[in-house]
Design an enzyme around this catalytic site. Structure first.
Site, PDB file in Angstrom:
ATOM      1  N   THR A 189      47.331  39.469  27.273  1.00  0.00           N
ATOM      2  CA  THR A 189      48.699  39.776  26.723  1.00  0.00           C
ATOM      3  C   THR A 189      49.230  38.513  25.718  1.00  0.00           C
ATOM      4  O   THR A 189      49.621  38.819  24.862  1.00  0.00           O
ATOM      5  CB  THR A 189      49.713  39.933  27.593  1.00  0.00           C
ATOM      6  OG1 THR A 189      49.163  41.339  28.539  1.00  0.00           O
ATOM      7  CG2 THR A 189      51.063  40.319  27.298  1.00  0.00           C
ATOM      8  N   TYR A 248      50.362  53.907  27.201  1.00  0.00           N
ATOM      9  CA  TYR A 248      50.755  55.043  26.446  1.00  0.00           C
ATOM     10  C   TYR A 248      50.326  56.269  26.769  1.00  0.00           C
ATOM     11  O   TYR A 248      51.178  57.179  27.329  1.00  0.00           O
ATOM     12  CB  TYR A 248      50.102  54.877  24.919  1.00  0.00           C
ATOM     13  CG  TYR A 248      50.730  55.785  24.035  1.00  0.00           C
ATOM     14  CD1 TYR A 248      52.114  55.984  23.435  1.00  0.00           C
ATOM     15  CD2 TYR A 248      49.965  56.728  23.406  1.00  0.00           C
ATOM     16  CE1 TYR A 248      52.769  56.919  22.867  1.00  0.00           C
ATOM     17  CE2 TYR A 248      50.494  57.653  22.512  1.00  0.00           C
ATOM     18  CZ  TYR A 248      51.817  57.683  22.392  1.00  0.00           C
ATOM     19  OH  TYR A 248      52.470  58.830  21.433  1.00  0.00           O
ATOM     20  N   TYR A 269      44.733  44.225  36.431  1.00  0.00           N
ATOM     21  CA  TYR A 269      46.125  43.711  36.009  1.00  0.00           C
ATOM     22  C   TYR A 269      47.334  44.644  36.173  1.00  0.00           C
ATOM     23  O   TYR A 269      47.314  45.661  35.584  1.00  0.00           O
ATOM     24  CB  TYR A 269      45.891  43.445  34.539  1.00  0.00           C
ATOM     25  CG  TYR A 269      47.014  42.743  33.669  1.00  0.00           C
ATOM     26  CD1 TYR A 269      48.056  42.173  34.404  1.00  0.00           C
ATOM     27  CD2 TYR A 269      46.939  42.627  32.320  1.00  0.00           C
ATOM     28  CE1 TYR A 269      49.088  41.505  33.643  1.00  0.00           C
ATOM     29  CE2 TYR A 269      47.791  41.878  31.767  1.00  0.00           C
ATOM     30  CZ  TYR A 269      49.066  41.347  32.443  1.00  0.00           C
ATOM     31  OH  TYR A 269      49.905  40.548  31.643  1.00  0.00           O
ATOM     32  N   ARG A 324      54.682  46.741  30.961  1.00  0.00           N
ATOM     33  CA  ARG A 324      53.698  46.956  29.504  1.00  0.00           C
ATOM     34  C   ARG A 324      52.822  48.266  29.733  1.00  0.00           C
ATOM     35  O   ARG A 324      52.200  48.444  28.689  1.00  0.00           O
ATOM     36  CB  ARG A 324      53.030  45.880  29.506  1.00  0.00           C
ATOM     37  CG  ARG A 324      53.572  44.494  29.201  1.00  0.00           C
ATOM     38  CD  ARG A 324      52.700  43.140  28.648  1.00  0.00           C
ATOM     39  NE  ARG A 324      53.594  42.108  28.437  1.00  0.00           N
ATOM     40  CZ  ARG A 324      53.743  41.705  26.873  1.00  0.00           C
ATOM     41  NH1 ARG A 324      53.430  42.783  25.905  1.00  0.00           N
ATOM     42  NH2 ARG A 324      54.548  40.977  26.788  1.00  0.00           N
ATOM     43  N   LYS A 352      45.655  40.936  39.540  1.00  0.00           N
ATOM     44  CA  LYS A 352      46.670  39.974  38.874  1.00  0.00           C
ATOM     45  C   LYS A 352      48.078  40.829  39.032  1.00  0.00           C
ATOM     46  O   LYS A 352      48.412  41.562  38.346  1.00  0.00           O
ATOM     47  CB  LYS A 352      46.765  39.919  37.387  1.00  0.00           C
ATOM     48  CG  LYS A 352      47.718  38.996  36.653  1.00  0.00           C
ATOM     49  CD  LYS A 352      47.331  38.848  35.073  1.00  0.00           C
ATOM     50  CE  LYS A 352      48.518  38.220  34.566  1.00  0.00           C
ATOM     51  NZ  LYS A 352      48.362  38.093  33.050  1.00  0.00           N
ATOM     52  N   ILE A 378      47.506  33.335  37.130  1.00  0.00           N
ATOM     53  CA  ILE A 378      47.058  33.611  35.800  1.00  0.00           C
ATOM     54  C   ILE A 378      48.541  33.280  35.077  1.00  0.00           C
ATOM     55  O   ILE A 378      49.445  34.147  34.893  1.00  0.00           O
ATOM     56  CB  ILE A 378      46.403  34.665  35.561  1.00  0.00           C
ATOM     57  CG1 ILE A 378      45.437  35.099  36.331  1.00  0.00           C
ATOM     58  CG2 ILE A 378      46.211  34.963  34.053  1.00  0.00           C
ATOM     59  CD1 ILE A 378      44.543  36.605  36.138  1.00  0.00           C
TER      60      ILE A 378
END
Length: 294
Positions: A47, A110, A136, A141, A165, A205
């Protein structure tokens, strides 16, 4: 717990851009900066690296270049996730061939999916490569799509699904992951490094590591060595700066900070844009308060 790809601080490294593409000499300079300042691993094309605006050819070349310049001195983890499973497989296979030590796979965004589809997505990627996968988990997001505990328990049975993560900010959820799976856990947000490590997490991270690599490494190293008080003191001292680096969407503040500090990493790719004047002044003052900017 599975064997970690790394322990400590992995920088979610920015991608330096020129007006025409990636600034590869600057990227090489940043890689050397991190190795010299004891960053424990590099996460490229995440990202913070603005991977979502990279065409495939560029995305792949940045991965290849980073592997070459790092030269196995520290692990390299490549962001290869996608909302298209076939695309994620293609990028992950390329990254494996390029020599990365692991891949970071974001949940589909999405179009999203169900938990059943999320399992199938990760399973398909895992079958296509041999290297470790870091899941992740960042619902903010991905349109609210995150991993359920049951999904993580199932996925953790796959040999090369190695870690998570954890970027929900939900420490209760992180505790369940630690209690009910054998996944390695990394803090996905800098503001929970010490809390995540208190649950058995192996590091972070990190965004702030872009400007403070040694300090971020030291927070993790002190905790791992049993100096909990020392780690906590360093962490809390940096908390104001960490929070300020998220007053606008990442990586806008960190790239702005880096340019203010002389790193010269270039601009953002649209739709990312310059900070508002008010937030810019807040960031500038905080950098001064930490004696990073004169």
């Amino acid at each position: 717990m599975k064997t970690p790809i790394f322990t400590g601080s992995a920088v979610a490294i920015v991608t330096p851009f020129t007006s025409s593409g990636v600034d590869y000499p600057k990227l090489a300079e940043l890689i050397e900066f991190h190795i010299q300042n004891h960053t424990d691993a590099i996460v490229i094309c995440g990202t913070t690296g603005e991977a979502s605006t990279m065409p495939d050819e560029e995305h792949k070349e940045v991965i290849r270049f980073t592997v070459e310049k790092t030269a196995k001195r520290i692990p390299v983890i490549a962001g290869t996730g996608s909302n298209d499973t076939a695309h994620a497989i293609e990028l992950s296979q390329y990254a494996e061939q390029a020599g990365v030590d692991g891949v970071l796979i974001v949940a589909p965004y999405y179009n999203k999916t169900t938990q059943k589809g999320l399992c199938a997505h990760v399973e398909a990627i895992a079958k296509s490569i041999q290297i470790p996968i870091i899941l992740y988990n960042i619902p903010g997001r991905t349109g609210g799509l995150g991993y359920s505990i049951e999904t993580l328990k199932k996925l953790s049975e796959i040999e090369n699904v190695n870690a998570i993560k954890e970027a929900t900010g939900d420490l209760g959820f992180a505790a369940k992951v630690a209690a009910e799976t054998d996944l390695v856990i990394y803090a996905g947000n800098d503001d929970i490094i010490v809390p995540i490590m208190s649950l058995g997490g192996q590091g972070v991270i990190s965004v702030v590591a872009n400007i403070l690599p040694q300090e971020t490494h030291d927070i993790c190293a002190k905790f791992a060595a049993g100096d909990i008080a020392g780690s906590r003191t360093m962490f809390l001292k940096l908390l104001k700066l960490i929070n300020t680096l998220f007053i606008e969407v990442n990586p806008i503040p960190i790239k702005t900070a880096m340019n203010l500090l002389g790193f010269q990493v270039g601009n953002f790719r649209m739709p990312l844009c310059e900070m508002t004047e008010a937030n810019f002044m807040v960031l500038k003052q905080v950098l001064k308060n930490y004696d990073l900017l004169k």
